[in-house]
Design an enzyme around this catalytic site. Structure first.
Site, PDB file in Angstrom:
ATOM      1  N   ASP A  80       0.819  -1.214   0.000  1.00 43.34           N
ATOM      2  CA  ASP A  80       0.000   0.000   0.000  1.00 43.34           C
ATOM      3  C   ASP A  80       0.851   1.261   0.000  1.00 43.34           C
ATOM      4  OD1 ASP A  80      -2.356  -1.206  -0.189  1.00 43.34           O
ATOM      5  OD2 ASP A  80      -2.881  -1.102   1.945  1.00 43.34           O
ATOM      6  N   LYS A 106     -13.738 -25.496 -19.403  1.00 47.11           N
ATOM      7  CA  LYS A 106     -14.611 -24.397 -19.819  1.00 47.11           C
ATOM      8  C   LYS A 106     -14.990 -23.627 -18.556  1.00 47.11           C
ATOM      9  CE  LYS A 106     -18.655 -23.440 -22.667  1.00 47.11           C
ATOM     10  NZ  LYS A 106     -19.327 -22.522 -21.778  1.00 47.11           N
ATOM     11  N   CYS A 126     -52.450 -13.915  -9.731  1.00 49.23           N
ATOM     12  CA  CYS A 126     -53.205 -13.084  -8.786  1.00 49.23           C
ATOM     13  C   CYS A 126     -53.725 -11.884  -9.560  1.00 49.23           C
ATOM     14  CB  CYS A 126     -52.289 -12.626  -7.653  1.00 49.23           C
ATOM     15  SG  CYS A 126     -52.966 -11.227  -6.729  1.00 49.23           S
TER      16      CYS A 126
HETATM   17  S1  IVH Z   1     -13.088 -20.810 -27.014  1.00 49.26           S
HETATM   18  C1  IVH Z   1     -13.904 -19.545 -31.132  1.00 49.26           C
HETATM   19  N1  IVH Z   1     -12.230 -21.767 -24.702  1.00 49.26           N
HETATM   20  O1  IVH Z   1     -17.504 -20.484 -23.542  1.00 49.26           O
HETATM   21  C2  IVH Z   1     -13.942 -20.182 -29.799  1.00 49.26           C
HETATM   22  N2  IVH Z   1     -14.294 -20.602 -24.739  1.00 49.26           N
HETATM   23  O2  IVH Z   1     -19.851 -21.376 -24.981  1.00 49.26           O
HETATM   24  C3  IVH Z   1     -14.500 -19.310 -28.767  1.00 49.26           C
HETATM   25  N3  IVH Z   1     -15.355 -20.361 -22.561  1.00 49.26           N
HETATM   26  O3  IVH Z   1     -17.989 -17.502 -25.349  1.00 49.26           O
HETATM   27  C4  IVH Z   1     -14.437 -19.751 -27.392  1.00 49.26           C
HETATM   28  N4  IVH Z   1     -13.797 -21.402 -21.400  1.00 49.26           N
HETATM   29  O4  IVH Z   1     -17.007 -17.385 -22.983  1.00 49.26           O
HETATM   30  C5  IVH Z   1     -13.212 -21.093 -25.348  1.00 49.26           C
HETATM   31  N5  IVH Z   1     -11.355 -22.623 -22.740  1.00 49.26           N
HETATM   32  C6  IVH Z   1     -12.297 -21.952 -23.372  1.00 49.26           C
HETATM   33  C7  IVH Z   1     -13.415 -21.426 -22.691  1.00 49.26           C
HETATM   34  C8  IVH Z   1     -14.399 -20.762 -23.425  1.00 49.26           C
HETATM   35  C9  IVH Z   1     -14.955 -20.760 -21.346  1.00 49.26           C
HETATM   36  C10 IVH Z   1     -16.601 -19.652 -22.857  1.00 49.26           C
HETATM   37  C11 IVH Z   1     -16.461 -18.425 -23.718  1.00 49.26           C
HETATM   38  C12 IVH Z   1     -17.331 -18.665 -24.912  1.00 49.26           C
HETATM   39  C13 IVH Z   1     -18.292 -19.670 -24.381  1.00 49.26           C
HETATM   40  C14 IVH Z   1     -18.922 -20.486 -25.493  1.00 49.26           C
END
Ligand code: IVH
Length: 759
Positions: A41, A122, A438
């Site tokens: 800080d 994902k 309602c």
């Molecule tokens: S690739 C062209 N990789 O999932 C490919 N997406 O359902 C674009 N996401 O909009 C996405 N983890 O927000 C990719 N390892 C990952 C991901 C990922 C999460 C999300 C992302 C995308 C959505 C699609």
């Protein structure tokens, strides 16, 4: 004399920045801090004071930028130079077969190639794009509709896991990094507690919390939210020649530039190996400390990806694998009924608390009466509940073997004694939606829900209005309808009793002042927020945004020409289908009758094309080629159902009253000047034919080119627009033949003019 006094301020600032960044990295990335928070800080404060004293030393990528700036009015739109695609899904129930089909479909478009796949987690968060120029973060945006998103640069700069400067000597001059902003489970838990104890509604899950945080207009508040970031791909890159050739290579490279990427990834060479990796990930993911809602399977080789290509929405070379929703069994003790904003009665299961995916669940939705009957759910049953990613837990079935002998089929109407459980008023069944409603407009539960909706996130963000405060304001008769909050006084609010008469607990002056400040701020919020907050039927958050981009004020939406055009176009499409002489139902008609139909049909098609062209020229629709035909179609931003609903609401007695009240209160929400029109030209090909009245052809060409458009001498399938003036010749006929959109000079001027979508 201390070190900092002798040093030249510029060098000192540079050194402080380096130090702060190093300690941030040690703290966040390596979990190995060398100094205490207090020492950190001290460095931070020194840098901030130095920058305040010498504003010329402040840089956009300075760590001080992370604390956020003053609230903005709303987000401006950014167009993604490379679209942000989504992913097509595969589901656990598709199994190995589903994976094999996917692998085979990709293999077909690149035969004779040995395919390698990368499986990644994902993350369940919000997709964003970060633009770095010469290594510095210059802007950051949400995905939006994939083409244009919200500019949330200020908010993203507060996320410590996002480097403001990229490391390394060979960073391309333009580099867009794509990834996911999310909230860790522990950060989410802390935030929930914090919001709860401040009397605010906590978010339902980490994903909503991340999305809600990024949407806040005051980035100082965003800075306090525990947001994190993982990078998983690239957008625009200025020099592609030195890029890694695989997805794995890109992830490693991003990491070397200072970005965080997934720790767990796996290379696979067959559908069987992919399934193995997916199961491995499923077993590991509870230990990640953040929510994952699946796995992403990507073709590893970047050059092969290009050959496989994309669909409109998603790449053909990748899939999201969605894990099966997690389930648990528990006892259903009772059914309570919630009254919604529009009076809809929703049955809620009161359960024996059970732990499922990181949280304890004691309530779950039963949807509606028909669903309860279909699944024959009875009080006393052991039921199966399910929690799938972002949705609220739901009761999905009953374990019949465990049913006690004394249960009776559930009778919704009898269960609530045939009256609204909140106000005792009459209820009616709405046959269309299988729900009980309602019918008492004075029902206090409805008033409370309307007030909460008005103040919710994405609407007017009056956070303090969640829960008990809204209840009490309605109960004490201080708020009849949401706009009444603008007439609340400090005295009324400070003395508002949130407890009971025997155990009073007042809201207090400090909270009251805070709420009044938020209410004051709400007056200045942009049109999109207001359109959302007014709870106009069919107008949700997205549609409100779309409307606000094309209208300047609420008055402008009332009777909007754009919306009338959308409704008219929809009606014409119906009539066009009816009068099509080639349609089966019209084939048996007499020759004379069909001739008459054909003439009418042609007239309607022309009329529809004119309206479609007008909507396109205003940017409110996009031109799309019809399948299997050379004709084009106008794909509207806001559909006919929403357009009709908006026009009806503004014309209704209620709509007029609301507008009148807003005007008395001096609230005039502003929409955005439609900047999208710049994009109407970028990359589009125009052909001019005939003469123009307001400018020479040369001038017209000049104006098209200066906006990024091309001008061509002849019409082909590649032509986007033909601008036709008097004396237009064969090019006009060509345009019709190729199904190219024809604009009159007036429409062309409207496209050029960025003033108002009403003109
Ligand atoms: S690739 C062209 N990789 O999932 C490919 N997406 O359902 C674009 N996401 O909009 C996405 N983890 O927000 C990719 N390892 C990952 C991901 C990922 C999460 C999300 C992302 C995308 C959505 C699609």
């Amino acid at each position: 004399m201390s070190e900092e006094e002798i040093e030249d301020p510029k060098c000192r600032a540079q050194r402080l920045r380096k130090e702060i960044e190093r300690h941030s990295r040690l703290y966040y990335d390596e979990a190995a801090p060398e100094i205490s928070d207090q020492e950190f800080d001290v460095l931070f404060r020194e840098l901030r004071e130095l920058e305040e004293k010498h504003p010329e030393l402040a840089t956009p990528d300075s760590p001080t930028q992370r604390v956020g700036g003053s609230p903005s009015q709303g987000f401006s739109q950014v167009r993604h130079m490379q679209p942000m695609l989504s992913l097509d899904n595969l589901f656990a129930k598709d199994g190995l077969d589903g994976l094999r089909k996917f692998v085979a479909s990709v293999a077909r478009s690149v035969p004779d190639e040995a395919l390698e796949w990368l499986v990644e987690p994902k993350v369940d968060g919000v997709a964003i794009s970060l633009r770095y120029e010469h290594g510095s973060l210059v802007s950051g945006a949400t995905r939006g509709d994939g083409e244009t998103g919200d500019d949330i640069t200020k908010n993203l700069k507060t996320v410590r896991a996002i480097p403001l400067r990229l490391r390394g000597p060979k960073v391309p001059s333009v580099l867009e990094v794509r990834g996911e902003v999310y909230m860790t489970s522990s950060g989410f838990g802390r935030l929930r507690e914090e919001l709860r104890s401040a009397g605010q509604e906590p978010f339902a899950n980490p994903r909503n919390a991340a999305a809600g945080s990024l949407k806040m207009l005051d980035s100082r508040l965003v800075a306090r939210r525990p947001l994190d970031f993982l990078a998983f791909g690239l957008g625009e890159v200025s020099d592609e020649s030195n890029l890694p050739s695989t997805q794995k290579g890109i992830l490693d490279w991003l990491q070397s530039l200072g970005h965080r990427t997934h720790q767990w990834t796996k290379i696979c060479r067959s559908a069987e190996e992919i399934l193995g990796a997916i199961s491995e990930l499923d077993a590991l993911r509870p230990g990640f400390g953040f929510e994952t809602d699946g796995a992403v399977i990507k073709l590893n080789d970047i050059a092969l990806r290009e050959r496989v290509g994309d669909n409109a929405r998603a790449p053909k070379w990748a899939r999201a694998w969605k894990y099966a929703a997690e389930q648990a069994a528990t006892r259903l003790w009772n059914v309570t009924v919630q009254v919604g904003r529009t009076g809809v009665l929703t049955p809620v299961a009161e359960l024996e608390p059970v732990f499922l995916r990181g949280s304890t669940i004691a309530r779950a939705t039963l949807h509606n009466e028909d669903e309860i009957r279909r699944k024959d759910i009875r009080i006393g049953d052991t039921v199966i509940i399910e929690k799938a990613g972002e949705v609220i837990p739901a009761v999905v079935g009953v374990i019949l073997e465990k049913r006690p002998s004394d249960t009776r089929p559930f009778d919704f109407f009898a269960h609530i004694g045939g009256r609204c459980p909140a106000c005792g008023g009459p209820i009616e069944r709405d046959p269309q939606f299988a729900v009980w409603v309602c019918k008492n407009p004075q029902c206090p539960a409805q008033k409370t829900r309307r007030l909460e909706y008005f103040g919710k996130r994405g609407a007017l963000e009056l956070d303090a209005l969640g829960g008990i405060v809204a209840d009490k304001l309605v109960e004490r008769g201080l708020v009849e309808e949401p706009l009444d909050v603008f007439e609340l006084t400090l005295d009324q609010l400070s003395t508002l009793n949130l407890g009971t008469s025997s155990e009073p607990r007042v809201f207090g002056e400090k909270n009251a002042r805070k709420l009044l400040e938020a209410i004051e701020r709400a007056r200045q919020l942009p049109l999109s927020r207001w359109l959302h907050a007014l709870a106009i039927p069919e107008i949700g958050e997205e549609t409100a945004h779309d409307l606000a981009r094309f209208h300047e004020s609420l008055d402008d939406v009332t009777g909007s020409q754009l919306l009338q055009d959308v409704v008219a176009l929809d009606r014409l499409r119906g009539e066009i289908a009816e009068t099509n002489p080639r349609a089966r139902k019209n084939r048996d008609k007499s020759e004379a009758e069909r001739q008459r139909l054909a003439e009418n049909h042609e007239k309607l098609v022309k009329e529809a094309q004119e309206i479609g062209g007008r909507l396109i020229s205003k940017g409110f629709a996009e031109k799309a080629r019809k399948k299997d035909s050379s004709n084009w179609d106008a794909v509207v931003k806001v559909g006919p159902v929403a357009a009709r609903a908006a026009l009806d609401w503004f014309a209704s007695q209620r709509g007029k009253e609301v507008l009148q009240r807003l005007s008395v209160l001096g609230i005039r929400p502003q929409g955005r000047a439609p900047s999208h029109k710049v994009d109407a030209f970028a990359g589009k090909t125009f052909v001019l034919t005939g003469s123009l009245e307001t400018m020479t052809r040369g001038e017209a060409q000049e104006r098209i080119r200066s906006r990024g458009g091309n001008v061509s001498g002849s019409v082909s399938r590649k032509t986007d627009y033909v601008i036709a003036g008097p004396g237009a010749g064969s090019k006009l006929a060509d345009a019709r033949e190729h199904g190219v959109c024809v604009l009159s000079e007036e429409q062309f001027l409207a496209l050029l003019d960025e003033k108002s979508s009403k003109s």
